[in-house]
Structures are given as structure tokens and as C-alpha cells.
Design a protein around this motif. Structure first.
Motif, PDB file in Angstrom:
ATOM      1  N   SER A 119       3.208 -39.970 -37.962  1.00 17.91           N
ATOM      2  CA  SER A 119       4.408 -39.683 -37.168  1.00 17.91           C
ATOM      3  C   SER A 119       5.353 -38.750 -37.908  1.00 17.91           C
ATOM      4  CB  SER A 119       5.112 -40.996 -36.807  1.00 17.91           C
ATOM      5  OG  SER A 119       4.281 -41.803 -36.000  1.00 17.91           O
ATOM      6  N   HIS A 120       5.522 -38.968 -39.222  1.00 15.56           N
ATOM      7  CA  HIS A 120       6.376 -38.063 -39.994  1.00 15.56           C
ATOM      8  C   HIS A 120       5.836 -36.634 -39.965  1.00 15.56           C
ATOM      9  CE1 HIS A 120       9.537 -40.453 -41.779  1.00 15.56           C
ATOM     10  NE2 HIS A 120       8.672 -41.390 -42.128  1.00 15.56           N
ATOM     11  N   GLY A 121       4.517 -36.503 -40.057  1.00 12.73           N
ATOM     12  CA  GLY A 121       3.937 -35.176 -40.173  1.00 12.73           C
ATOM     13  C   GLY A 121       3.706 -34.460 -38.859  1.00 12.73           C
ATOM     14  N   PHE A 122       3.500 -35.229 -37.752  1.00 14.01           N
ATOM     15  CA  PHE A 122       3.010 -34.590 -36.533  1.00 14.01           C
ATOM     16  C   PHE A 122       3.737 -35.010 -35.253  1.00 14.01           C
ATOM     17  CE2 PHE A 122      -0.404 -34.605 -39.658  1.00 14.01           C
ATOM     18  CZ  PHE A 122      -0.835 -33.288 -39.616  1.00 14.01           C
ATOM     19  N   MET A 123       4.768 -35.812 -35.355  1.00 19.46           N
ATOM     20  CA  MET A 123       5.471 -36.231 -34.133  1.00 19.46           C
ATOM     21  C   MET A 123       6.106 -35.052 -33.407  1.00 19.46           C
ATOM     22  SD  MET A 123       6.089 -38.683 -32.098  1.00 19.46           S
ATOM     23  CE  MET A 123       5.776 -40.227 -32.949  1.00 19.46           C
ATOM     24  N   ASN A 124       6.447 -33.989 -34.135  1.00 20.57           N
ATOM     25  CA  ASN A 124       7.022 -32.804 -33.475  1.00 20.57           C
ATOM     26  C   ASN A 124       6.092 -32.237 -32.414  1.00 20.57           C
ATOM     27  OD1 ASN A 124       9.267 -32.962 -35.082  1.00 20.57           O
ATOM     28  ND2 ASN A 124       8.666 -31.302 -36.462  1.00 20.57           N
ATOM     29  N   TYR A 125       4.780 -32.470 -32.571  1.00 23.28           N
ATOM     30  CA  TYR A 125       3.807 -31.884 -31.652  1.00 23.28           C
ATOM     31  C   TYR A 125       3.345 -32.871 -30.588  1.00 23.28           C
ATOM     32  CZ  TYR A 125       3.726 -29.259 -35.987  1.00 23.28           C
ATOM     33  OH  TYR A 125       4.108 -28.579 -37.114  1.00 23.28           O
ATOM     34  N   ASN A 126       3.900 -34.077 -30.611  1.00 18.62           N
ATOM     35  CA  ASN A 126       3.488 -35.090 -29.642  1.00 18.62           C
ATOM     36  C   ASN A 126       4.017 -34.722 -28.258  1.00 18.62           C
ATOM     37  OD1 ASN A 126       2.014 -37.629 -29.591  1.00 18.62           O
ATOM     38  ND2 ASN A 126       3.901 -38.547 -28.864  1.00 18.62           N
ATOM     39  N   PRO A 127       3.220 -34.919 -27.194  1.00 20.62           N
ATOM     40  CA  PRO A 127       3.666 -34.572 -25.838  1.00 20.62           C
ATOM     41  C   PRO A 127       4.922 -35.347 -25.442  1.00 20.62           C
ATOM     42  CG  PRO A 127       1.299 -34.979 -25.901  1.00 20.62           C
ATOM     43  CD  PRO A 127       1.834 -35.411 -27.234  1.00 20.62           C
ATOM     44  N   PRO A 128       5.756 -34.723 -24.608  1.00 15.72           N
ATOM     45  CA  PRO A 128       5.639 -33.350 -24.074  1.00 15.72           C
ATOM     46  C   PRO A 128       6.122 -32.310 -25.086  1.00 15.72           C
ATOM     47  CG  PRO A 128       7.637 -34.383 -23.250  1.00 15.72           C
ATOM     48  CD  PRO A 128       6.927 -35.439 -24.058  1.00 15.72           C
ATOM     49  N   ARG A 129       5.640 -31.095 -24.961  1.00 19.94           N
ATOM     50  CA  ARG A 129       6.041 -30.035 -25.887  1.00 19.94           C
ATOM     51  C   ARG A 129       7.518 -29.715 -25.719  1.00 19.94           C
ATOM     52  NH1 ARG A 129       6.550 -24.379 -26.455  1.00 19.94           N
ATOM     53  NH2 ARG A 129       6.114 -23.997 -24.252  1.00 19.94           N
ATOM     54  N   LEU A 130       8.214 -29.705 -26.837  1.00 20.89           N
ATOM     55  CA  LEU A 130       9.626 -29.336 -26.838  1.00 20.89           C
ATOM     56  C   LEU A 130       9.757 -27.823 -26.931  1.00 20.89           C
ATOM     57  CD1 LEU A 130      10.916 -32.095 -29.292  1.00 20.89           C
ATOM     58  CD2 LEU A 130      10.914 -32.137 -26.790  1.00 20.89           C
ATOM     59  N   ASP A 131      10.875 -27.304 -26.470  1.00 17.49           N
ATOM     60  CA  ASP A 131      11.051 -25.855 -26.366  1.00 17.49           C
ATOM     61  C   ASP A 131      10.911 -25.157 -27.706  1.00 17.49           C
ATOM     62  OD1 ASP A 131      11.484 -26.144 -23.681  1.00 17.49           O
ATOM     63  OD2 ASP A 131      13.675 -26.123 -23.821  1.00 17.49           O
ATOM     64  N   TRP A 132      11.316 -25.800 -28.784  1.00 19.87           N
ATOM     65  CA  TRP A 132      11.326 -25.142 -30.092  1.00 19.87           C
ATOM     66  C   TRP A 132       9.987 -25.255 -30.827  1.00 19.87           C
ATOM     67  CZ3 TRP A 132      10.473 -28.843 -33.776  1.00 19.87           C
ATOM     68  CH2 TRP A 132      10.822 -30.158 -33.443  1.00 19.87           C
ATOM     69  N   VAL A 133       9.029 -25.960 -30.244  1.00 13.17           N
ATOM     70  CA  VAL A 133       7.706 -26.103 -30.856  1.00 13.17           C
ATOM     71  C   VAL A 133       6.805 -24.981 -30.356  1.00 13.17           C
ATOM     72  CG1 VAL A 133       5.644 -27.551 -31.041  1.00 13.17           C
ATOM     73  CG2 VAL A 133       7.928 -28.597 -31.081  1.00 13.17           C
ATOM     74  N   GLU A 134       6.210 -24.240 -31.277  1.00  9.74           N
ATOM     75  CA  GLU A 134       5.349 -23.135 -30.884  1.00  9.74           C
ATOM     76  C   GLU A 134       4.154 -23.657 -30.083  1.00  9.74           C
ATOM     77  OE1 GLU A 134       4.140 -20.531 -33.958  1.00  9.74           O
ATOM     78  OE2 GLU A 134       6.150 -20.326 -34.834  1.00  9.74           O
ATOM     79  N   GLU A 135       3.820 -22.918 -29.030  1.00 13.09           N
ATOM     80  CA  GLU A 135       2.762 -23.374 -28.125  1.00 13.09           C
ATOM     81  C   GLU A 135       1.428 -23.521 -28.850  1.00 13.09           C
ATOM     82  OE1 GLU A 135       0.876 -22.254 -23.737  1.00 13.09           O
ATOM     83  OE2 GLU A 135       2.662 -21.215 -24.493  1.00 13.09           O
ATOM     84  N   LYS A 136       1.121 -22.602 -29.771  1.00 16.95           N
ATOM     85  CA  LYS A 136      -0.140 -22.674 -30.488  1.00 16.95           C
ATOM     86  C   LYS A 136      -0.200 -23.926 -31.352  1.00 16.95           C
ATOM     87  CE  LYS A 136      -4.157 -21.257 -31.908  1.00 16.95           C
ATOM     88  NZ  LYS A 136      -5.341 -21.286 -31.019  1.00 16.95           N
ATOM     89  N   ASP A 137       0.888 -24.232 -32.067  1.00 17.08           N
ATOM     90  CA  ASP A 137       0.920 -25.451 -32.877  1.00 17.08           C
ATOM     91  C   ASP A 137       0.753 -26.683 -31.999  1.00 17.08           C
ATOM     92  OD1 ASP A 137       1.215 -24.149 -35.261  1.00 17.08           O
ATOM     93  OD2 ASP A 137       3.394 -24.369 -35.346  1.00 17.08           O
TER      94      ASP A 137
END
Length: 217
Positions: A173-191
Motif C-alpha cells: 500500500s505504501h508503494g503502490f496505493m497511488n495506482y490503485n483504481p480509480p486513477r487519480l488525475d495526477w497519476v500518469e496513465e502509463k503508470d
């Protein structure tokens, strides 16, 4: 530590991630700062056996009645293919050290098929530039190592109480929660495309490793 002692930090002495080093400066927290008995110490006084695996913090392992595997046991401190020494004080009693040593899993020994359960698009990642695959593999290897130790001790050692701490979901969760759905606007689509399955897969893998053992623990 509050769970293990029934006391708050100002009574049990563990206040965070670091502690004063008697040689000067600070060092990562150890159980040497704990100032009160944990449940496994009370069990020992009562003549009852405990298994304690990966509890944070539990290094150096305490000479309890039973077995203790400290939270340093699962750390891969050597490059792949090189000797992987076990840090002194990692396991008690000494008679089980050699057997448990063989249950450790180095991140680079993981099957690529397992990695692809977390990263279906693994082939698209440039691992020379993107170290997140290495980070994720480290978490998987450490979690697998601790589960291996827990299963072995529960099967081969007599016990009344077994305490197991698994930190994989925390680290996923610390390392990858930023990429958990749904995608947030500031998260790059490729990541997002590459890493959005990691946290969910972490929960699934955690359940697979525990399996029917959850009811026993």
C-alpha cells in the motif's frame, strides 16, 4: 508492541521507527527498548510455549520457551547468488537456525509467472530505469519467507500461542496505493496501466499464503 503487551507506548517503551544507539546516534528500533513483558514472556513464566514470527520489533530474538523469528529474518542482505548470512540474534533457539535458513526466499528467485500476477504487463517495464518491480519483488519475497517460517514452526514445534506479523499489505500500500483504481488525475496513465493491480493482488496473495492456516493462527 501495544498488542503484545497490552500497554501504550509511554509504558512499553517502543515509540517509533528508531531508538538511541548506545554507541552514539540512532539506529532502527529493536525490542531492547521495550520496558515491559510481552505476552510470550508471560507465557514463558507460566511454562507455556509460544511461536513468535516477524513481530515488529522483535530483534534480537528473545530466549522464550518456544521459538522466535525476529523481524530481521526475512531481509535479503546479499546480492542474488552470493552467500546470504543470517544476522546473529535472528532466531531462537539455535537448533532451528539451519532448517529455517533454507526457507528464506530471495526476491530474485521468484518465478516470473508470480510477478506477472501483480504486473500483467511486466514485459513493458524497463527494469533498468524503473525500480518498482524490484521493490515489489522484495515485498513478495519477504512475505513468503515469513509465511514459510510460520508454517514450519506451527507444524514442527509444540505451541500454545503463535503470533505472526506479516507486513506485506502495509508495504504494497505504501508503494503502490497511488495506482490503485480509480486513477487519480495526477497519476500518469502509463503508470496506472502497469501498476493498478498490485495492491489488490497483494491482498489475494496474502490470502493464498495463509490459506486454511488463518483459522489456526
Amino acid at each position: 508492541t501495544s498488542i503484545a503487551t497490552g500497554k501504550r507506548p509511554f509504558n512499553h517503551g517502543i515509540h517509533g521507527f528508531s531508538e538511541p544507539d548506545p554507541r552514539g546516534g540512532v539506529r532502527p528500533i529493536t525490542n531492547l527498548s521495550r520496558s515491559t513483558r510481552a505476552i510470550w514472556n508471560i507465557m514463558t513464566l507460566l511454562g507455556l510455549r509460544s511461536n513468535v514470527i516477524g513481530w515488529w520489533p522483535s530483534h534480537p530474538a528473545e530466549p522464550i520457551l518456544g521459538a522466535m523469528v525476529s523481524d530481521h529474518f526475512h531481509k535479503a542482505v546479499a546480492a542474488h547468488g552470493e552467500p546470504w548470512p543470517m544476522r546473529p540474534g535472528t532466531v531462537h533457539p539455535a537448533r532451528i537456525v539451519e532448517n529455517l535458513k533454507e526457507l528464506r526466499v530471495h526476491p530474485q528467485d521468484l518465478d516470473p509467472g508470480l510477478i506477472m500476477l501483480f504486473l500483467p504487463k511486466l514485459a513493458e517495464i524497463d527494469q533498468e530505469k524503473d525500480r518498482r518491480v524490484t521493490q515489489m519483488a522484495k515485498v513478495i519475497g519477504e512475505c513468503t519467507t515469513m509465511c514459510n517460517a510460520a508454517e514450519a514452526l506451527m507444524h514442527f514445534e509444540p505451541w500454545t500461542l503463535t503470533c505472526v506479523y506479516l507486513d506485506a499489505i502495509d508495504h504494497f500500500s505504501h508503494g503502490f496505493m497511488n495506482y490503485n483504481p480509480p486513477r487519480l488525475d495526477w497519476v500518469e496513465e502509463k503508470d496506472y496501466e502497469l501498476y493498478h493491480e498490485v495492491v489488490r493482488s497483494g491482498y489475494i496473495y496474502h490470502d493464498i499464503l495463509l490459506g486454511d492456516r488463518k483459522s489456526v493462527v
